[in-house]
Scaffold this motif. Sequence first.
Motif, mmCIF file in Angstrom:
data_model
loop_
_atom_site.group_PDB
_atom_site.id
_atom_site.type_symbol
_atom_site.label_atom_id
_atom_site.label_comp_id
_atom_site.label_asym_id
_atom_site.label_seq_id
_atom_site.Cartn_x
_atom_site.Cartn_y
_atom_site.Cartn_z
ATOM 1 N N VAL A 1 0.827 -1.208 0.000
ATOM 2 C CA VAL A 1 0.000 0.000 0.000
ATOM 3 C C VAL A 1 0.860 1.257 0.000
ATOM 4 O O VAL A 1 0.623 2.219 -0.765
ATOM 5 N N ILE A 2 1.874 1.272 0.858
ATOM 6 C CA ILE A 2 2.754 2.448 0.916
ATOM 7 C C ILE A 2 3.501 2.627 -0.398
ATOM 8 O O ILE A 2 3.652 3.749 -0.906
ATOM 9 N N ARG A 3 3.978 1.537 -0.984
ATOM 10 C CA ARG A 3 4.713 1.642 -2.240
ATOM 11 C C ARG A 3 3.822 2.122 -3.385
ATOM 12 O O ARG A 3 4.274 2.858 -4.265
ATOM 13 N N ARG A 4 2.546 1.725 -3.358
ATOM 14 C CA ARG A 4 1.645 2.129 -4.438
ATOM 15 C C ARG A 4 1.234 3.586 -4.318
ATOM 16 O O ARG A 4 1.259 4.333 -5.304
ATOM 17 N N PHE A 5 0.818 3.991 -3.123
ATOM 18 C CA PHE A 5 0.327 5.360 -2.951
ATOM 19 C C PHE A 5 1.446 6.364 -2.647
ATOM 20 O O PHE A 5 1.179 7.559 -2.584
ATOM 21 N N GLY A 6 2.657 5.870 -2.453
ATOM 22 C CA GLY A 6 3.763 6.795 -2.174
ATOM 23 C C GLY A 6 4.770 6.897 -3.292
ATOM 24 O O GLY A 6 5.932 7.244 -3.050
ATOM 25 N N LEU B 1 9.366 10.963 -2.251
ATOM 26 C CA LEU B 1 10.702 10.397 -2.079
ATOM 27 C C LEU B 1 10.854 9.745 -0.710
ATOM 28 O O LEU B 1 11.502 8.704 -0.568
ATOM 29 N N LEU B 2 10.231 10.336 0.328
ATOM 30 C CA LEU B 2 10.324 9.772 1.675
ATOM 31 C C LEU B 2 9.671 8.401 1.737
ATOM 32 O O LEU B 2 10.225 7.457 2.320
ATOM 33 N N MET B 3 8.481 8.257 1.142
ATOM 34 C CA MET B 3 7.808 6.968 1.150
ATOM 35 C C MET B 3 8.608 5.920 0.384
ATOM 36 O O MET B 3 8.672 4.749 0.777
ATOM 37 N N THR B 4 9.218 6.331 -0.717
ATOM 38 C CA THR B 4 10.047 5.396 -1.487
ATOM 39 C C THR B 4 11.238 4.910 -0.673
ATOM 40 O O THR B 4 11.564 3.715 -0.665
ATOM 41 N N GLU B 5 11.885 5.825 0.028
ATOM 42 C CA GLU B 5 13.021 5.441 0.869
ATOM 43 C C GLU B 5 12.572 4.538 2.024
ATOM 44 O O GLU B 5 13.277 3.593 2.393
ATOM 45 N N LEU B 6 11.395 4.807 2.580
ATOM 46 C CA LEU B 6 10.900 3.972 3.675
ATOM 47 C C LEU B 6 10.624 2.549 3.201
ATOM 48 O O LEU B 6 10.942 1.571 3.903
ATOM 49 N N THR B 7 10.024 2.406 2.015
ATOM 50 C CA THR B 7 9.750 1.061 1.507
ATOM 51 C C THR B 7 11.023 0.292 1.205
ATOM 52 O O THR B 7 11.049 -0.949 1.294
ATOM 53 N N GLU B 8 12.084 1.004 0.858
ATOM 54 C CA GLU B 8 13.338 0.322 0.542
ATOM 55 C C GLU B 8 14.135 -0.041 1.784
ATOM 56 O O GLU B 8 14.702 -1.134 1.879
ATOM 57 N N HIS B 9 14.199 0.861 2.745
ATOM 58 C CA HIS B 9 15.063 0.648 3.904
ATOM 59 C C HIS B 9 14.366 -0.077 5.057
ATOM 60 O O HIS B 9 15.004 -0.843 5.780
ATOM 61 N N TRP C 1 16.617 -1.994 15.212
ATOM 62 C CA TRP C 1 16.929 -2.071 13.783
ATOM 63 C C TRP C 1 15.914 -1.262 12.962
ATOM 64 O O TRP C 1 16.284 -0.524 12.042
ATOM 65 N N LEU C 2 14.645 -1.365 13.316
ATOM 66 C CA LEU C 2 13.606 -0.627 12.602
ATOM 67 C C LEU C 2 13.773 0.880 12.787
ATOM 68 O O LEU C 2 13.649 1.652 11.824
ATOM 69 N N VAL C 3 14.064 1.305 14.006
ATOM 70 C CA VAL C 3 14.262 2.741 14.258
ATOM 71 C C VAL C 3 15.460 3.259 13.476
ATOM 72 O O VAL C 3 15.424 4.342 12.861
ATOM 73 N N ALA C 4 16.548 2.484 13.466
ATOM 74 C CA ALA C 4 17.726 2.889 12.706
ATOM 75 C C ALA C 4 17.413 2.975 11.219
ATOM 76 O O ALA C 4 17.861 3.905 10.522
ATOM 77 N N ALA C 5 16.640 2.019 10.703
ATOM 78 C CA ALA C 5 16.274 2.048 9.283
ATOM 79 C C ALA C 5 15.421 3.268 8.951
ATOM 80 O O ALA C 5 15.586 3.897 7.898
ATOM 81 N N LEU C 6 14.492 3.612 9.838
ATOM 82 C CA LEU C 6 13.660 4.801 9.615
ATOM 83 C C LEU C 6 14.513 6.068 9.593
ATOM 84 O O LEU C 6 14.316 6.959 8.741
ATOM 85 N N LEU C 7 15.463 6.166 10.513
ATOM 86 C CA LEU C 7 16.339 7.340 10.534
ATOM 87 C C LEU C 7 17.206 7.405 9.279
ATOM 88 O O LEU C 7 17.418 8.482 8.714
ATOM 89 N N VAL C 8 17.718 6.269 8.840
ATOM 90 C CA VAL C 8 18.528 6.243 7.615
ATOM 91 C C VAL C 8 17.693 6.664 6.410
ATOM 92 O O VAL C 8 18.158 7.390 5.525
ATOM 93 N N ALA C 9 16.424 6.213 6.363
ATOM 94 C CA ALA C 9 15.547 6.616 5.262
ATOM 95 C C ALA C 9 15.319 8.123 5.264
ATOM 96 O O ALA C 9 15.345 8.774 4.207
ATOM 97 N N ILE C 10 15.109 8.693 6.439
ATOM 98 C CA ILE C 10 14.918 10.146 6.528
ATOM 99 C C ILE C 10 16.182 10.885 6.113
ATOM 100 O O ILE C 10 16.127 11.893 5.381
ATOM 101 N N GLU C 11 17.341 10.406 6.526
ATOM 102 C CA GLU C 11 18.598 11.050 6.164
ATOM 103 C C GLU C 11 18.864 10.943 4.670
ATOM 104 O O GLU C 11 19.333 11.898 4.039
#
Length: 398
Positions: free
Chosen positions: A28-33, A37-45, A93-103
Amino acid sequence: MQEYLETIAAAAAAAAIALLLVEVVHRVIRRFGRGSLLMTELTEHAHRPFQVAGTVLAVQFAVRFTTGYAVGTPWRQVVLHALVLAVVAAVAWLVAALLVAIEDTALARFRVDVPNNRHARRVRTQVVLLRRLTIAVIVVLTVGVMLMTFPAVRGIGAGVLTSAGVVGVVAALAAQSLLGNVIAGLQLAFSDAVRLDDVVVVEGEWGRIEELTLSYVVVQIWDDRRLILPTSYFTSKPFQNWTRTEAAVLGTAEFEVDWAVPVQAMREELRRLVESTELWDGRVCVLQVTDATGGTITVRALVSAADAGSLWDLRCLVREHLVGWIRDHRPTALPRTRTEIGDAAGALPWQWAQPRRPVRRLQEPEVPDDARVFGGSHDGDARSEAFVGPEEHADYRR
């Protein structure tokens, strides 16, 4: 035995449901995002750590609620404790991935593959250092939380707090150099003294900043060697930063020649050379006599280029061309040693030779632009203003 099988089946079902829900959310996030760019990075990381965290959390709840028949047994406590540790690690690990996606989203807004990328390199340096710092903090906090789940660690907490002062002093003394480098790394990132890809001269070596961490800086030298320095070096010792404000730089090529050299002809040849090469950026082309001692004079050619690499090649080209020009067209200007034996009064006819052709003498207003560093052109006037003090400004206005 039936209870154990039910527990295993419940854990497997909980894991399957968690994976299914995570996959649905991911799609859902990948389709509607797609446009974000933030949603794309979140789906990847964050996809993989989200799967692990959701699965472990679901299994932990399933095991806890289906093992009521084994309350107080050692194996249940061990399994639940292991699952709690896994949940803590997965969430970290999830929190670190979210921060990396934001960065990464922040970094994508600043391109470094463009000519004027000073601000982008500054932001990139700060974000990279903050990423390393945040990941280190997350790891430390995760390890601390995991250790606090052990009763023995909680039991000795009072003793640790009692001796915290002594331990803190010992740790501070032991980690003085490390903490100094960490603080220096943060200072470099936010003081804008040096950034990634800056061209610097340190320890007599010319190179660019390849990597900047909290503890050390890697300088890629022009011959592909690597100079590794502690970050505290750049806060305690002087160094040259050629690209702090802009990439364009000035460079010189000096020549020791005889007094007979035709300076104006040499100046015109320098101008003709730089105008015929793409290495010159069109800003500065100046030739001046900077010294006249002993039996030779020092002629300095000052040229400009768009970046340090082009400037190096341009300086070498100027040296090669003017050395060949003096050798082939003005051999009398080559350095020489004169010994004169004759009448002390200088009356002999061969003691002084008149020039074969009359020398063109320039009037004071006819000084060419390429004979002055400060003034004579727009760039020269700006350079002159930069090196004039307040009192000289006042005299100039009067």
